[in-house]
Design a protein around this motif. Structure first.
Motif, PDB file in Angstrom:
ATOM      1  N   ASN A  86       0.893  -1.250  -0.105  1.00  0.00           N
ATOM      2  CA  ASN A  86      -0.036   0.026  -0.112  1.00  0.00           C
ATOM      3  C   ASN A  86       0.836   1.189   0.039  1.00  0.00           C
ATOM      4  O   ASN A  86       1.631   1.499   1.088  1.00  0.00           O
ATOM      5  CB  ASN A  86      -0.908  -0.110   1.319  1.00  0.00           C
ATOM      6  CG  ASN A  86      -1.815   1.007   1.191  1.00  0.00           C
ATOM      7  OD1 ASN A  86      -1.381   2.236   0.891  1.00  0.00           O
ATOM      8  ND2 ASN A  86      -3.165   0.962   1.546  1.00  0.00           N
ATOM      9  N   GLN A  87       1.026   1.905  -1.078  1.00  0.00           N
ATOM     10  CA  GLN A  87       1.986   2.901  -1.309  1.00  0.00           C
ATOM     11  C   GLN A  87       1.850   4.091  -0.575  1.00  0.00           C
ATOM     12  O   GLN A  87       2.636   4.709   0.097  1.00  0.00           O
ATOM     13  CB  GLN A  87       2.221   3.273  -2.574  1.00  0.00           C
ATOM     14  CG  GLN A  87       3.365   4.279  -3.083  1.00  0.00           C
ATOM     15  CD  GLN A  87       4.691   3.741  -2.429  1.00  0.00           C
ATOM     16  OE1 GLN A  87       4.932   2.498  -2.882  1.00  0.00           O
ATOM     17  NE2 GLN A  87       5.482   4.585  -2.149  1.00  0.00           N
ATOM     18  N   ASN A  88       0.481   4.563  -0.161  1.00  0.00           N
ATOM     19  CA  ASN A  88       0.172   5.488   0.443  1.00  0.00           C
ATOM     20  C   ASN A  88       0.696   5.533   2.081  1.00  0.00           C
ATOM     21  O   ASN A  88       0.901   6.453   2.653  1.00  0.00           O
ATOM     22  CB  ASN A  88      -1.432   5.674   0.828  1.00  0.00           C
ATOM     23  CG  ASN A  88      -2.069   6.470  -0.539  1.00  0.00           C
ATOM     24  OD1 ASN A  88      -1.327   7.387  -0.804  1.00  0.00           O
ATOM     25  ND2 ASN A  88      -3.052   6.007  -0.928  1.00  0.00           N
ATOM     26  N   ARG A  89       0.790   4.280   2.571  1.00  0.00           N
ATOM     27  CA  ARG A  89       1.281   4.110   4.036  1.00  0.00           C
ATOM     28  C   ARG A  89       3.028   4.141   4.116  1.00  0.00           C
ATOM     29  O   ARG A  89       3.517   4.150   5.029  1.00  0.00           O
ATOM     30  CB  ARG A  89       0.738   3.017   4.387  1.00  0.00           C
ATOM     31  CG  ARG A  89      -0.583   2.686   4.756  1.00  0.00           C
ATOM     32  CD  ARG A  89      -1.048   1.557   5.358  1.00  0.00           C
ATOM     33  NE  ARG A  89      -2.455   1.278   5.276  1.00  0.00           N
ATOM     34  CZ  ARG A  89      -2.926  -0.011   5.125  1.00  0.00           C
ATOM     35  NH1 ARG A  89      -2.149  -0.921   5.086  1.00  0.00           N
ATOM     36  NH2 ARG A  89      -4.206  -0.044   5.099  1.00  0.00           N
ATOM     37  N   CYS A  90       3.706   4.056   2.777  1.00  0.00           N
ATOM     38  CA  CYS A  90       4.849   4.001   2.664  1.00  0.00           C
ATOM     39  C   CYS A  90       5.662   5.426   3.289  1.00  0.00           C
ATOM     40  O   CYS A  90       5.118   6.311   2.922  1.00  0.00           O
ATOM     41  CB  CYS A  90       5.634   3.761   1.430  1.00  0.00           C
ATOM     42  SG  CYS A  90       7.329   3.572   1.289  1.00  0.00           S
TER      43      CYS A  90
END
Ligand SMILES: Cc1cc2nc3c(=O)[nH]c(=O)nc-3n(C[C@H](O)[C@H](O)[C@H](O)COP(=O)(O)O)c2cc1C
Ligand code: SF4
Ligand code: FES
Lengths: 864, 185, 428
Positions: free
Chosen positions: A167-171
């Motif tokens: 989940n790239q948003n959380r990266c």
């Protein structure tokens, strides 16, 4: 040259210490340690995101700020070396303010989706934000979302590996996954794309994150950006407890933590132990716990009633076993009973097995090596000697020269493989690999020497001769008659026969001779070879000439393969045990058989003849994993009575009269002795499945049904195990060069291709077929084939290929299987690898017990 | 250019590299000259991985853009993991990742150029080409893009078209250039 | 103090690019002298004596940097010429590469010799097609004439020069990022220490110098360090190239003695502001330097004086903003550049530049609030001094200075609540 550089590193004198003050406390740390190391040593909390104990510090997240007197700026403690007289503050106003700003920056784009995030409860960002984050009003006014390349895949979860969801948003872009993959694992399947604020983490173009170590990336992700499909949404982490465990497959003995609730185990993670694993575990160790919860487990004893296997009670099964064993023993004598046990079972089980056969039944016919053929019959075999050399996994990481022969290291010893990489990356060590096939290690080898199939000892003899010719051999070894000991006996002839040039052999020999702390490793390609003894002698010669066997420097060993192979060796689970072992066992068992025992080879031929009548196979599955399917099957079919205990139904249980359900390592307390001889305990994480029993308990019940008792209570059994382990001494011998004569294997027929049967990358033995996560990586038996050969035969990954046995007039001629092709990006040349981990495809029908190399023909099956 | 001594010394953090050799690779997109040029450039570095940028540059010059298939071919030629080629390619802005028009117009709109009318130049080009920034004209002749400072500041406003700088731009100059390219087709 | 052409003396002579032309103008004397009659230490001593400071932006003493390379390291060493020129406003290195490539090569050779390097790289930004072509030709020419290659001048010294081209990333001008990029990685900055002089390219000792710095070196060797010191001020010796851009009658690159006043550059060299307009702000050293105001026009152009005036000499890129310029708009132009160019490794720079851009953009769109001004200032202070490399500082410093010196412009803009068009200035 850099030899001097490496030498410098090695000869650092006694550890220099540095003293500094942290939060008013005087602290002393090793020179070279960072301020963060110093804080951690003293349990002073400093928050981090991008730091990892086994990776180089990069100072990217800036969370670990501390204030250091005389430095105007806040310093990142993870990348600031501790110096004498530093005065450090870790909790000053300025630090807190700096860390708060970092949390603010990170949260700027971080979705506040904790309720639906699987990392919740064990998320560094949650914890650090709680401790150091904003106190009151938020200053954000913008949409919380990163801009991502491919708009369609943006905000949702994206499966980027068989067991990995991104989940790239959380990266938070700590780059730990990418760094670990490159620095620690040498894998190139996850990377950072774009730059600056748009950076995103993704699999390699068109690929998946599917290396053997992929699970570690999920484990080290500080937030919920990488999660594992296995663990996601199964259970919240605060509803679990942990118990310590051990990798039950490999001999490396990587340490695990099992996460369980009241009913079962939900996942396994690493439990950092620098001696064995540095906190990295293979996916097999990680997902291997699934054998405990698999649907395919046998839950009750089975008895063959008129050709059908019927579930029965333990009492009924034991009744059959005792009756038939007694019958055989009384009518044909105890030596007609034989027992084969798996080296993947715990120490107590192994010992109970020995006690049942030798102490209770009175038969010396026990063995744990049912994967091998042509076993040594001599207690003083050189193979046995080299296999029992002491070895330290951690010492590999500080070896200056590492020499690996006949081993597909990553598949046999995932953690030793990582230690070799560490040596190369940290110490600039030299790695020489010598194999008949290209292995993963090749990408970091100084020289990767591919010798001709079946010429293992010739290559090693070449090294021996080169050491002598260059005057590099240990002076105390008598090298006078070397020409009479070896065939071929000149370096040139060796080079020509094995196909590795004289220069390369010389170079490798020179480097080995100049090394301070060499590590020599031989692996399964040696253990599995029918010329095992000869190769071991050649290997011994090299180790002797380097002074290793004499204990002058370094280490050399044929590495044990399974989690408890070393334990089985120390407990004496084979016929040709030493006098000391015999004495200890005699002392422990009330009686001890006089007659020498039959080893696995002899058991098989004995079964086809009149010598062996009944057999107990415990946890092993030789029909699937031993050499020569037909031979083993025929032998077992000839028995009067066969009992097989296992976790699941296998081609071996299919031949049994009685099948007993065993518990997996996650269901009882036990211990394994790893390849170093280190005994480590593992704990039960869940109740036993169905009526299954841990091996030792099942064995005791068998013994009881026969009128014996193996132990009064478990501690007495444990005491016997400890006594045996403590009294075990690796064999010693005089130091002189051994004879090693090479006989060329017969030339293959035209169009035949050599084939090795062994473990797939993500499997080990016959149990991992039960692990659904591992099936995501390697779902079925594959035929691995080099890109070059594939393009010549117009074969692509996923194509069905018919494999036909090609063994002249003998044995398995005409055997055939249809396997899925897997075009390997590592393999070169014509050699094929077939995975033996799947019951449905017994690829050992192509292997033989009397030739060094197995040959097959393959045909692509055209799609209709 | 003379060859460098190949370095036999291990480099921290990098695997020991064997001599690169010249693997025989079959390529579908890259032509023989490109392959030869990459191999020639690769030989100039003591460490093979340094050839990442030269390889990407040669490929994009031939093809005009980069994509996964090209990374794969480059990986085969250079023996550098495809992943690392893709990682690098996306880090740098010079390599388009999609096909674009015949003339790639990059207009600098950083401070020095902006002070000299770069934004108006952009609007003017948008009108003239009837596209927005980031788009390609229907006839596939032009793609218009914004660039960060191209070091043409003292001759602002300026633009780079394909590989050439055009500086001290005026309406007349832009008209002449665009009309010329249109005529060329 | 005034204009003095040392580096730009032959820019009009097309023959000067070739070895023949360059030698006719006195070129390669220094390289020959170094190889045939000087030791490494003597070269470094000479450079130290000259007081030459790096022209790439940081102004670090060049001789001192060279002397940091460990003498006893068994590893190979590398010299890297930094021709990644991408700082907005800077276009001086391009002139040297195009008009005086042989001097750059000679300077690289001397520097390489002084650190015992046999392999030198010139990292040129990839967009510089023409300069790359010129430089590569010049290298070829130098090889052909025996100034590079094996056994140069029969002294047994070998030196190779490799041109490496970038891929479009300002951050690759930062030396650690440059070395990462040169090694084939993504061009991301690294923590220092270790400094490149100890652990640089491939982990080996490496010196990175700006094109201009290296181009000066042959002059020092020919005329001596003391001679160079006669130009400029006590602490800022020699001459320096200044790129004069923005609202100015004659933009261009000018070579002045250090310490010449800003006014001289603007009025004498640049011919003043078009149509006699007033100056609003001056950025004296490239986009990463704090703004100066019109009343500071008499500041001497040397490292110390400009620092005293609250800014930095940087790369010597002087950008003039006249009275028509909207400062919020100018701030946006700067900050969006840094947002675009942040490598993305460290949190404050990656997230901070994005947040700043969003805030300034909001003000431009007439949606700002007065509290935004302090917020912007506070964010800048959370970036300043908190990042791995100076790019974070470079983004924060000009913005801080703008808020300090032109706060009222922001207040007015926010109060007006109207949208500020991007097209502020038209071209002809
Ligand atoms: C973000 C950033 C960008 C830079 N860009 C350049 C550049 O384009 N050219 C350059 O010569 N130096 C640049 N530098 C400075 C270099 O890091 C380095 O200090 C310089 O190349 C050293 O050379 P010198 O000592 O000759 O000045 C940059 C620094 C930073 C922090
Ligand atoms: S300051 Fe910016 S450019 Fe420099 S390391 Fe940090 S993120 Fe990268
Ligand atoms: S932990 Fe120190 S900077 Fe990330």
């Amino acid at each position: 040259m850099s030899d001097t550089a490496t030498k410098d590193q090695k000869t650092t004198p006694a550890v220099e210490m540095v003293s500094l003050t942290i939060d008013g406390r005087p602290i002393s740390v090793k020179k070279g340690a960072t301020v963060l190391d110093a804080c951690r040593q003293e349990n002073i909390p400093v928050p981090t995101f991008c730091w990892h104990p086994k990776l180089r510090s990069v100072g990217a997240c800036r969370m670990c700020y501390v204030e250091i007197e005389k430095f105007p700026k806040l310093m990142v403690s993870c990348a600031t070396e501790a110096m004498n007289d530093m005065v450090v503050l870790t909790d000053s106003e300025k630090c807190r303010e700096g860390r708060k700003a970092i949390i603010e920056f990170i949260l700027l784009d971080h979705p506040l989706d904790c309720p639906t995030c699987d990392k919740g409860g064990e998320c560094d960002l949650q914890d650090n934000a709680f401790e150091y984050g904003l106190s009151d009003d938020t200053r954000f006014a913008f949409r919380k979302a990163r801009k991502i390349r491919d708009k369609n895949s943006t905000f949702d979860d994206l499966q980027i590996g068989p067991e990995m969801v991104r989940n790239q948003n959380r990266c938070i872009l700590c780059y730990k996954c990418v760094r670990a993959n490159e620095e620690a694992f040498g894998e190139y399947d996850i990377g950072a794309y774009q730059r600056g604020h748009n950076t995103e983490i993704d699999a390699a173009p068109g690929g998946q994150v599917a290396s053997l170590y992929s699970g570690n990336l999920v484990e080290i992700c500080p937030v919920g950006a990488l999660t594992s499909s296995d663990w996601r949404y199964k259970i919240r982490v605060w509803n679990t407890q942990t118990v310590p465990s051990i990798d039950p497959y490999h001999a490396d003995g990587a340490n695990l933590t099992l996460w369980k609730d009241a009913t079962k185990v939900h996942r396994a993670t690493s439990r950092m132990n620098d001696d064995t694993d540095d906190g990295w575990i293979s996916d097999i160790a990680r997902y291997g716990y699934q054998i405990a919860t698999s649907e395919r487990r046998i839950k009750a004893p089975l008895v063959n009633k008129n050709g059908a296997m019927v579930e029965v009670s333990w009492e009924e099964a034991l009744g059959v076993i005792s009756r038939r064993f007694k019958e055989v023993k009384e009518s044909q004598g105890a030596p007609c009973l034989a027992g084969v046990v798996s080296p993947n079972l715990d120490l107590k089980t192994l010992h109970a097995f020995n006690k049942l056969f030798r102490g209770a039944l009175g038969s010396n016919n026990v063995d744990y090596r049912s994967d091998y053929s042509n076993l040594p019959t001599d207690a003083d075999s050189t193979y046995g000697f080299m296999a029992s050399r002491s070895f330290s996994i951690d010492a590999v990481a500080s070896s200056d020269v590492i020499f690996v022969v006949g081993s597909n290291l990553i598949r046999e010893h995932p953690n030793v493989h990582l230690k070799t990489r560490r040596a190369i990356f940290e110490k600039l060590s030299w790695l020489y690999t010598a194999n008949p096939i290209v292995t993963k290690s090749a990408d970091c080898s100084t020289d990767e020497m591919i010798y001709n199939l079946g010429t293992d000892e010739v290559f090693l003899n070449g090294v021996t001769l080169s050491l002598i010719q260059q005057g590099l051999a240990d002076k105390e070894v008598d090298t006078g008659k070397i020409e009479t000991l070896l065939i071929p006996n000149t370096l040139e002839k060796c080079a020509e026969t094995c196909g590795v040039s004289v220069e390369r052999i010389n170079e490798c020999a020179k480097r080995l001779a100049n090394s301070k702390s060499p590590t020599l490793i031989a692996g399964e390609l040696v253990s599995n070879s029918i010329a095992r003894e000869n190769i071991a002698k050649s290997f011994y010669n090299v180790a002797l000439l380097l002074g290793i066997v004499q204990g002058k420097r370094g280490q050399a060993a044929v590495l044990a393969k399974a989690a408890n192979s070393k334990g089985a060796e120390a407990l004496g689970l084979f016929p040709e045990i030493s006098a000391t072992q015999t004495a200890t066992l005699k002392n422990q068992f009330q009686s001890f058989p006089e007659l020498a025992g039959a080893n696995w080879d002899a058991m098989l031929s004995g079964a086809q003849g009149e010598d062996i009548k009944a057999m107990l196979i415990f946890g092993a599955n030789p029909v699937q994993t031993g050499a020569d399917y037909n031979h083993i099957k025929k032998s077992l079919e000839s028995l009067d009575f066969l009992v097989v205990a296992d976790l699941k139904e296998t081609p071996t249980t299919a031949l049994a009269d009685v099948v007993l359900p065993l518990s997996s390592f996650a269901e009882y307390d036990g211990s394994f002795t790893n390849l170093e001889g280190r005994t480590q305990d593992f704990c039960a994480g869940m109740k036993r499945i169905g009526a299954s029993l841990p091996g030792y308990e099942a064995l005791n019940r068998i013994a009881q049904s026969l009128g014996f008792s193996l132990y009064a209570d478990l501690s007495s059994l444990q005491d016997e195990v400890s006594e045996l382990l403590d009294s075990y001494n690796a064999p010693e011998r005089k130091h002189f060069l051994m004879e090693s004569h090479f006989q060329a294997p017969p030339a293959p027929q035209e169009n035949s291709l050599p084939l090795f049967a062994g473990d797939a990358l993500h499997h080990f033995g016959h149990w991992t077929e039960m692990c659904h996560s591992l099936l995501e990586f390697n779902p079925e038996a594959a035929l691995e084939i080099s890109a070059d050969l594939a393009s010549r035969l117009d074969i692509q990954t996923g194509d069905s290929v018919r494999v036909l046995c090609d063994r002249g007039d003998k044995g398995n001629k005409g055997e055939k299987l249809i396997l899925k092709a897997l075009v390997s990006d590592i393999l070169e040349g014509d050699t094929l690898l077939a995975s033996h981990n799947f019951a449905a495809k017994p690829v050992n029908c192509f292997t033989s017990r009397d030739s060094r190399v197995s040959y097959v023909r393959i045909e692509k099956i055209e799609k209709q | 250019m003379s060859d460098n001594k190949t370095q036999t010394q291990p480099i921290p953090g990098l695997p020991h590299v064997k001599s690169p050799g010249a693997p025989q690779v079959k390529t579908r997109i890259l032509n023989a000259e490109s392959v030869a040029e990459i191999q020639k450039k690769m030989a100039r570095y003591p460490v093979r991985k340094s050839a990442v940028l030269p390889a990407l540059t040669v490929a994009y010059r031939q093809v005009g853009y980069l994509n996964d298939e090209i990374y794969a071919e480059l990986a085969a030629i250079t023996e550098i993991p495809k992943l690392q080629l893709a990682e690098a390619a996306t880090f740098y802005t010079m390599f388009p990742k999609k096909p674009r028009g015949k003339h790639l117009i990059m207009v600098c709109d950083n401070i020095s150029c902006a002070l000299c009318g770069a934004d108006n130049l952009l609007r003017y080009l948008e009108q003239k080409l009837e596209i927005k920034v980031g788009e390609t004209t229907k006839d596939n002749l032009f793609t218009l893009q914004i660039a960060e400072c191209l070091a043409g500041c003292s001759a602002a406003p300026m633009m780079q078209v394909n590989h050439e700088y055009h500086e001290n731009l005026t309406r007349e100059k832009v008209d002449a250039l665009i009309d010329g390219w249109r005529k060329e087709g | 103090m005034a204009e003095h052409k040392l580096l730009l003396a032959h820019t009009d002579d097309p023959q000067h690019k070739t070895v023949a032309g360059y030698v006719a103008n006195g070129g390669y004397r220094a390289w020959r002298k170094v190889l045939t009659s000087m030791t490494r230490d003597e070269v470094i001593t000479e450079v130290k004596a000259s007081g030459l400071r790096g022209r790439g932006g940081a102004g670090f003493p060049t001789g001192l940097k060279w002397s940091f390379v460990p003498k006893d390291s068994p590893k190979p060493r590398y010299l890297v010429c930094n021709a990644d020129e991408s700082e907005p406003g800077t276009c001086k290195d391009r002139v040297l590469l195009e008009c005086d490539p042989q001097a750059v090569i000679e300077g690289m050779a001397i520097a390489a010799f002084s650190i015992g390097s046999h392999l030198a790289f010139n990292y040129i930004r990839g967009e510089f097609d023409y300069p790359i072509e010129v430089f590569e030709k010049a290298v070829e020419d130098a090889y052909d004439n025996g100034h590079l290659g094996k056994n140069i001048y029969g002294t047994g010294y070998d030196l190779d020069v490799v041109t490496h081209t970038g891929g479009g990333a300002y951050i690759c001008g930062e030396e650690t990022a440059l070395l990462q990029s040169l090694a084939g990685h993504r061009g991301m900055s690294q923590m220092k220490p270790p400094f490149p002089a100890v652990e640089g390219l491939y982990g080996c000792p490496t010196v990175v110098n700006n094109v201009e710095t290296l181009a000066v070196v042959p002059h020092l060797i020919n005329n001596g360090g003391e001679w160079y010191k006669t130009f400029g001020t006590e602490k800022s010796a020699g001459t320096k190239l200044f790129s004069l851009t923005g609202h100015i009658n004659s933009p261009g690159n000018y070579e002045l003695e250090m310490g010449t006043s800003l006014r001289y550059l603007i009025e004498e060299m640049g011919g003043g502001i078009p149509e006699g307009r007033k100056i609003k702000a001056i950025i004296p050293g490239g986009a990463s330097c704090p703004f100066m105001t019109a009343d500071q026009i008499d500041t001497p152009l040397d490292y110390e004086a400009i620092a005293d005036a609250g800014s930095m000499l940087g790369s010597g890129a002087c950008i003039i903003l006249d009275e028509r310029t909207d400062i919020v708009w100018a701030t946006y132009k700067l900050i969006k550049f840094f947002k675009h160019e942040s490598c993305g490794k460290c949190t404050p720079c990656r997230e901070g530049t994005k947040w700043l851009t969003q805030l300034v953009e909001r003000i431009l769109n007439g949606e700002g609030e007065e509290s935004d001004i302090d917020k912007i200032d506070n964010i800048c202070h959370n970036i300043l001094g908190r990042t791995i490399c100076p790019l974070g500082d470079a983004a924060a410093m000009p913005v801080i200075s703008v808020i300090q010196r032109f706060r009222q412009d922001f207040v007015d803009r926010i109060k007006a609540k109207d949208v500020l068009p991007m097209e502020q200035f038209s071209f002809n």
